[in-house]
Design a protein around this motif. Sequence first.
Motif, PDB file in Angstrom:
ATOM      1  N   GLN A 166      53.744  76.209  54.895  1.00 59.28           N
ATOM      2  CA  GLN A 166      52.690  75.615  55.715  1.00 59.28           C
ATOM      3  C   GLN A 166      53.143  75.436  57.170  1.00 59.28           C
ATOM      4  OE1 GLN A 166      50.525  71.819  54.875  1.00 59.28           O
ATOM      5  NE2 GLN A 166      50.186  72.795  52.909  1.00 59.28           N
ATOM      6  N   SER A 187      39.309  73.522  56.271  1.00 57.20           N
ATOM      7  CA  SER A 187      40.222  72.717  55.458  1.00 57.20           C
ATOM      8  C   SER A 187      39.480  71.495  54.941  1.00 57.20           C
ATOM      9  CB  SER A 187      41.414  72.269  56.310  1.00 57.20           C
ATOM     10  OG  SER A 187      42.239  71.398  55.572  1.00 57.20           O
ATOM     11  N   GLU A 192      46.164  68.373  57.805  1.00 64.42           N
ATOM     12  CA  GLU A 192      46.476  69.797  57.946  1.00 64.42           C
ATOM     13  C   GLU A 192      45.928  70.359  59.254  1.00 64.42           C
ATOM     14  OE1 GLU A 192      46.564  71.361  53.445  1.00 64.42           O
ATOM     15  OE2 GLU A 192      45.245  72.438  54.812  1.00 64.42           O
TER      16      GLU A 192
END
Length: 309
Positions: A166, A187, A192
């Motif tokens: 990630q 998302s 994130e």
Amino acid sequence: MTAIIEVDHLTKRYGSKRGITDVSFQVEEGEVFGFLGPNGAGKTTTIRLLMALLRADAGTARIAGLDIWQQSVEIKRLVGYLPGELSLDPNLTGGQILQYFGHLRGGIDQSYLKQLIARLDFDPTRKIRQYSTGNKRKLGIIQAFMHRPRLLILDEPTSGLDPLNQQEFDRMVTEVREDGRTVFLSSHILTEVEQTCNRVAIIRGGQLVRVGLINDLKDIKRHELTITFASPVPAEAFKGLAGVEQVESLTDGHTLRLFVQGQADAVIKEAAQFSVIGLTSHEPSLEDIFMRYYESDGQAVKEASHVVH
Ligand SMILES: Nc1ncnc2c1ncn2[C@@H]1O[C@H](COP(=O)(O)OP(=O)(O)OP(=O)(O)O)[C@@H](O)[C@H]1O
């Protein structure tokens, strides 16, 4: 700045079921734009409309000035697209799939492709049916990035990736932005998109509830902190501290659960006055945040503001 994506009153229904209703927003060229929403909010529907995989019932959208439906072939040349779910021939290897996409597009820089494979620690020698969800996601990311498209449209790119991958993905996105290219990614996890996006749109129940700079979303940024102390601590010690919305005393008062909006600084400093045995921090899901604090239009619920001291 000029808009590379212009979405204008897009509506899509699935028979009597809602998909998205009257969605409008713009993405500027050169920005990383997050499309945030809980499961079932309408993110995939919007993206599939942009990619002309679905036809809108009403409204229009343009990518680089081109109509998404009429000029979808030209648009595909400009875009790197990661679908929410990849459906690929299970008997081909990852490398063969990448080669296939490379031939379709032409002019792939092989050293850049090798670099992407190495950075995401992807093994291209295995067959699709042997790949885990995370590995399929990596393959999808690589094929979307490999021709250095002007616009990347990525549907939940990091779901199923481990934290190291990630981070690498975040660096890749940042590089695209530094290159003056654009990323549009969806998302359902606020933290994130915070890493990479400068602006976000929030969709819920098929409708946009907010569009704004990531820094303006502090009011939806919440953490649930659970602190366990060596001896009981009164909940009152934390009530009224900056950011604290709610304090619950658990079990015998040794453990407190706090709902904190924004920075946890005041809470941590207060906790340090006592003997702390353990601390966990948990980010509630977007759906939890909406359920607890927001009406369906994204406005703060009045009682929630009463809870705030
Ligand atoms: N093919 C379909 N037929 C009927 N309803 C659908 C179809 N695809 C999506 N929907 C409905 O449209 C709504 C929006 O779904 P969509 O997949 O766009 O949401 P999402 O935000 O991408 O969520 P997720 O992250 O779960 O994919 C949901 O209520 C979903 O049930």
